[in-house]
Enzyme design. Sequence first.
Site, short mmCIF file in Angstrom:
data_model
loop_
_atom_site.label_atom_id
_atom_site.label_comp_id
_atom_site.label_asym_id
_atom_site.label_seq_id
_atom_site.Cartn_x
_atom_site.Cartn_y
_atom_site.Cartn_z
CB CYS A 258 -0.91 0.00 1.21
SG CYS A 258 -2.02 -1.43 1.30
N GLY A 260 1.24 4.33 -1.56
CA GLY A 260 1.05 5.78 -1.62
C GLY A 260 1.22 6.45 -0.27
CB CYS A 383 0.31 6.34 10.53
SG CYS A 383 0.86 7.93 11.21
#
Length: 463
Positions: A258, A260, A383
């Site tokens: 993933c 990006g 995150c």
Amino acid sequence: MARSRIVAYEVLEAVRDSDAYANLLLPTRIERARLSEADAAFATELTYGTLRMQGFYDAVIALAAGRPTAQVDPPVLDVLRLGVHQLLATRVATHAAVNESVALARRVAPAAAGFVNAVLRTVSRREADDWRSLVADEAGSPDEALAAVHSHPVWVVRALRTALEREGRGEELVALLEADNAAPRVNLVSLPGLAEPPAELGEPDRYSPVGLTAPEPLRLVAEHDGRVRVQDEGSQLAALALSRVAPVRPGERWLDLCAGPGGKTALLAAEALAGGASVVANEVVPARAELVRRAVAAVPADVPVDVADGRDLDPAERGAPDGFDRILLDAPCTGLGALRRRPEARWRKAPADVAELTELQGELADSAFRALAPGGVLAYVTCSPHASETHGTLGRALARWGAEAELLDTADVVQSLSRHPLDLAGDGRTVQLWPHRHGTDAMFIALVRRAGSDRPSGDEPAR
């Protein structure tokens, strides 16, 4: 009227009406308005400061106006938020903050100029600490008081407390909330082998061996054509945990599932180039895939960027018929670990989003694990410190994978590559970074090895 205030208002309006991201839109608006360096800095402070403290400012406005903010027209409310920020959190003179806000109101909602004037004059009669006490007194519970004063939704406050208590550090909650509301310093990464070492460019990061800060960070970025780029220190540690879990063997195949917007991909690509490995990137959103292509352009290696759903991964179609040796899954999440840099995120997520995201995280984790070669290593990264997105998603995945999966001692790996020892708490098998403790985004990192051959296991010393 100062153009910096107009720019800040326009960004707040776009965040409200179009779900724009302030960190992406603000630089464009600053450039379009041709703001001076000083005015650009003021517009940035107004925008980010207002978004960070929006919850507290709304509570102040409700008290000063004598009505709930839901009864205030959204454009007027944004003008008031900007005005309250100037009054309570900057050195702008009271008369300038009020008069400029009234002028802005006349521009966007002329009929409300008198109302804006009255509310801001009421706010100006008390100091920020007095307003904090009043707001806390109005709260219905201790959690609601913390949420209002520190400008976080109540559910986020409770989630952060749970994550800290899991580490036995629940007493750090207020420090974490305060860190979320502090503007972070711009942090840079010097791509290893492609740019000068951090010590030759600025002040090396405390932990990341490839990170630094500098007095003029954007000048350094412009001068190095992508080889020096903006990247949080925690993101660097997450990528390096995978690339340095064991020495790189020539011919290894890596995947950023993933990818990006591509910051971690670029760092992985530089690390892979130095060790003779290759990297493939995947991103489901075409616009973000284009950002990945731009990010890896500075690395003199072929880094294919595919646009596909990571849950439908076929390694053979990506040049890895036997599977990938290392996979980074920086999973889509609530983003609660990056509220310093993306302050609007706290107002966009709701508890219901967590269940949907954890289901997606689990599906992506299963896809990534299936795509590993025997002995390959998966880095599961979020995150977000939310327990459901970190230990919850990881624990359920490990239960599904059974004896085929081994959770490596991720803390040892990260400590071994860090320039200075990290103050880590918790289970020791995973790593949770924190803004208040480490000065990084709240990155969660876990390394999982698939059973099989003698490929990278984490038992070998990191390079």
